[in-house]
Write an enzyme that holds these catalytic residues in place. Structure first.
Site, PDB file in Angstrom:
ATOM      1  N   CYS A  10      25.889 -59.747 -46.098  1.00 44.96           N
ATOM      2  CA  CYS A  10      26.242 -58.531 -46.844  1.00 44.96           C
ATOM      3  C   CYS A  10      27.619 -58.761 -47.462  1.00 44.96           C
ATOM      4  O   CYS A  10      28.040 -59.914 -47.636  1.00 44.96           O
ATOM      5  CB  CYS A  10      26.197 -57.293 -45.952  1.00 44.96           C
ATOM      6  SG  CYS A  10      27.356 -57.322 -44.575  1.00 44.96           S
ATOM      7  N   ASN A  13      30.435 -58.184 -43.856  1.00 46.33           N
ATOM      8  CA  ASN A  13      29.982 -58.682 -42.543  1.00 46.33           C
ATOM      9  C   ASN A  13      30.550 -57.823 -41.408  1.00 46.33           C
ATOM     10  O   ASN A  13      30.873 -58.328 -40.328  1.00 46.33           O
ATOM     11  CB  ASN A  13      30.348 -60.170 -42.346  1.00 46.33           C
ATOM     12  CG  ASN A  13      29.679 -60.845 -41.152  1.00 46.33           C
ATOM     13  OD1 ASN A  13      30.253 -61.732 -40.529  1.00 46.33           O
ATOM     14  ND2 ASN A  13      28.485 -60.434 -40.794  1.00 46.33           N
ATOM     15  N   CYS A  15      29.188 -54.217 -41.395  1.00 50.06           N
ATOM     16  CA  CYS A  15      28.217 -53.110 -41.265  1.00 50.06           C
ATOM     17  C   CYS A  15      26.774 -53.618 -41.239  1.00 50.06           C
ATOM     18  O   CYS A  15      26.141 -53.681 -40.194  1.00 50.06           O
ATOM     19  CB  CYS A  15      28.389 -52.090 -42.381  1.00 50.06           C
ATOM     20  SG  CYS A  15      30.018 -51.296 -42.409  1.00 50.06           S
ATOM     21  N   ARG A  16      26.251 -54.002 -42.403  1.00 52.89           N
ATOM     22  CA  ARG A  16      24.813 -54.297 -42.495  1.00 52.89           C
ATOM     23  C   ARG A  16      24.406 -55.628 -41.894  1.00 52.89           C
ATOM     24  O   ARG A  16      23.445 -55.680 -41.109  1.00 52.89           O
ATOM     25  CB  ARG A  16      24.376 -54.216 -43.968  1.00 52.89           C
ATOM     26  CG  ARG A  16      24.440 -52.815 -44.511  1.00 52.89           C
ATOM     27  CD  ARG A  16      24.377 -52.812 -46.017  1.00 52.89           C
ATOM     28  NE  ARG A  16      25.577 -53.418 -46.597  1.00 52.89           N
ATOM     29  CZ  ARG A  16      25.784 -53.637 -47.878  1.00 52.89           C
ATOM     30  NH1 ARG A  16      24.817 -53.324 -48.745  1.00 52.89           N
ATOM     31  NH2 ARG A  16      26.907 -54.163 -48.316  1.00 52.89           N
ATOM     32  N   SER A  17      25.091 -56.724 -42.273  1.00 56.75           N
ATOM     33  CA  SER A  17      24.599 -58.026 -41.774  1.00 56.75           C
ATOM     34  C   SER A  17      24.812 -58.217 -40.268  1.00 56.75           C
ATOM     35  O   SER A  17      23.937 -58.814 -39.620  1.00 56.75           O
ATOM     36  CB  SER A  17      25.140 -59.203 -42.590  1.00 56.75           C
ATOM     37  OG  SER A  17      26.531 -59.297 -42.522  1.00 56.75           O
ATOM     38  N   ASP A 129      24.766 -49.729 -48.852  1.00 56.68           N
ATOM     39  CA  ASP A 129      26.078 -49.906 -48.234  1.00 56.68           C
ATOM     40  C   ASP A 129      26.488 -48.595 -47.554  1.00 56.68           C
ATOM     41  O   ASP A 129      26.666 -47.581 -48.239  1.00 56.68           O
ATOM     42  CB  ASP A 129      27.068 -50.284 -49.334  1.00 56.68           C
ATOM     43  CG  ASP A 129      28.463 -50.541 -48.802  1.00 56.68           C
ATOM     44  OD1 ASP A 129      28.723 -50.247 -47.616  1.00 56.68           O
ATOM     45  OD2 ASP A 129      29.301 -51.032 -49.582  1.00 56.68           O
TER      46      ASP A 129
HETATM   47  P1  4NP Z   1      28.992 -54.339 -45.256  1.00 57.35           P
HETATM   48  O1  4NP Z   1      29.782 -52.986 -45.606  1.00 57.35           O
HETATM   49  O2  4NP Z   1      28.969 -55.164 -46.531  1.00 57.35           O
HETATM   50  O3  4NP Z   1      27.626 -53.860 -44.870  1.00 57.35           O
HETATM   51  O4  4NP Z   1      29.740 -55.002 -44.134  1.00 57.35           O
HETATM   52  C1  4NP Z   1      31.024 -52.943 -46.207  1.00 57.35           C
HETATM   53  C2  4NP Z   1      32.153 -53.219 -45.470  1.00 57.35           C
HETATM   54  C3  4NP Z   1      33.394 -53.128 -46.054  1.00 57.35           C
HETATM   55  C4  4NP Z   1      33.502 -52.768 -47.386  1.00 57.35           C
HETATM   56  C5  4NP Z   1      32.369 -52.487 -48.125  1.00 57.35           C
HETATM   57  C6  4NP Z   1      31.127 -52.591 -47.534  1.00 57.35           C
HETATM   58  N1  4NP Z   1      34.784 -52.654 -47.988  1.00 57.35           N
HETATM   59  O5  4NP Z   1      34.862 -52.245 -49.159  1.00 57.35           O
HETATM   60  O6  4NP Z   1      35.794 -52.953 -47.328  1.00 57.35           O
END
Ligand code: 4NP
Length: 162
Positions: A10, A13, A15-17, A129
């Site tokens: 993602c 790294n 939240c989703r992955s 997201d």
């Molecule tokens: P992820 O979520 O890609 O699922 O880990 C996010 C984590 C952090 C951010 C965006 C999405 N950020 O903008 O910091």
């Protein structure tokens, strides 16, 4: 020695992955494929390197029976395209980021879009997201990942059977 490897990807790294890594490892442990598959996760951005998964992701995962506490964020590396058999993106933006980053054109075929490729009957093509939203977004992430994980396990069974 694992014969096959899967990297969930993602943006951050956190939240989703990592949720996909935790859920997929949990599900895989209940199958005959467990010893045969190596599973990891990474982000296309370096923004959260070294961090544990987001507290909200960990809390919702824990409620659903999954532990994410062992995971630390890392960024996708060039060597991942060589070493992993599948790089599974959570959304189209990260899917195209991976396609742009492939060091050899032959590796393009390793890059997949998690929902579209392994849960094509779901109404969504992407794991949304959840970072800027509330807890419900993290619950939805878990539900989508559970469904696509079952599809990916079926695909790995087909690959393993040859
Ligand atoms: P992820 O979520 O890609 O699922 O880990 C996010 C984590 C952090 C951010 C965006 C999405 N950020 O903008 O910091």
């Amino acid at each position: 020695m694992p014969k096959f490897s899967v990297l969930f990807v993602c943006l951050g790294n956190i939240c989703r992955s990592p949720t996909a890594e935790g859920i997929f490892k949990h599900k895989l442990a209940q199958t005959e494929l467990n010893e045969l598959i190596f599973v990891d996760s990474a982000g296309t951005s370096a923004h959260h390197v070294g961090e544990s998964p987001d507290q909200r992701a960990q809390e919702e995962a824990k409620k659903a029976g999954y532990d994410l506490s062992f995971i630390r964020s890392r960024q996708v590396r060039d060597v991942d395209f060589h070493e992993f058999d599948l790089l599974v993106a959570m959304d189209e933006s990260n899917y195209y980021n991976l396609l742009d980053a492939v060091p050899e054109p032959e590796y393009q075929q390793k890059i997949k879009l998690f929902l579209a490729d392994y849960a094509p009957d779901l109404p969504k093509r992407e794991v949304p997201d959840p970072y800027y939203g509330g807890a419900q977004g993290f619950v939805e992430v878990i539900q989508l990942i559970e469904a696509a994980s079952d599809g990916l396990i079926e695909e790995l069974r087909r690959i393993h059977r040859g």
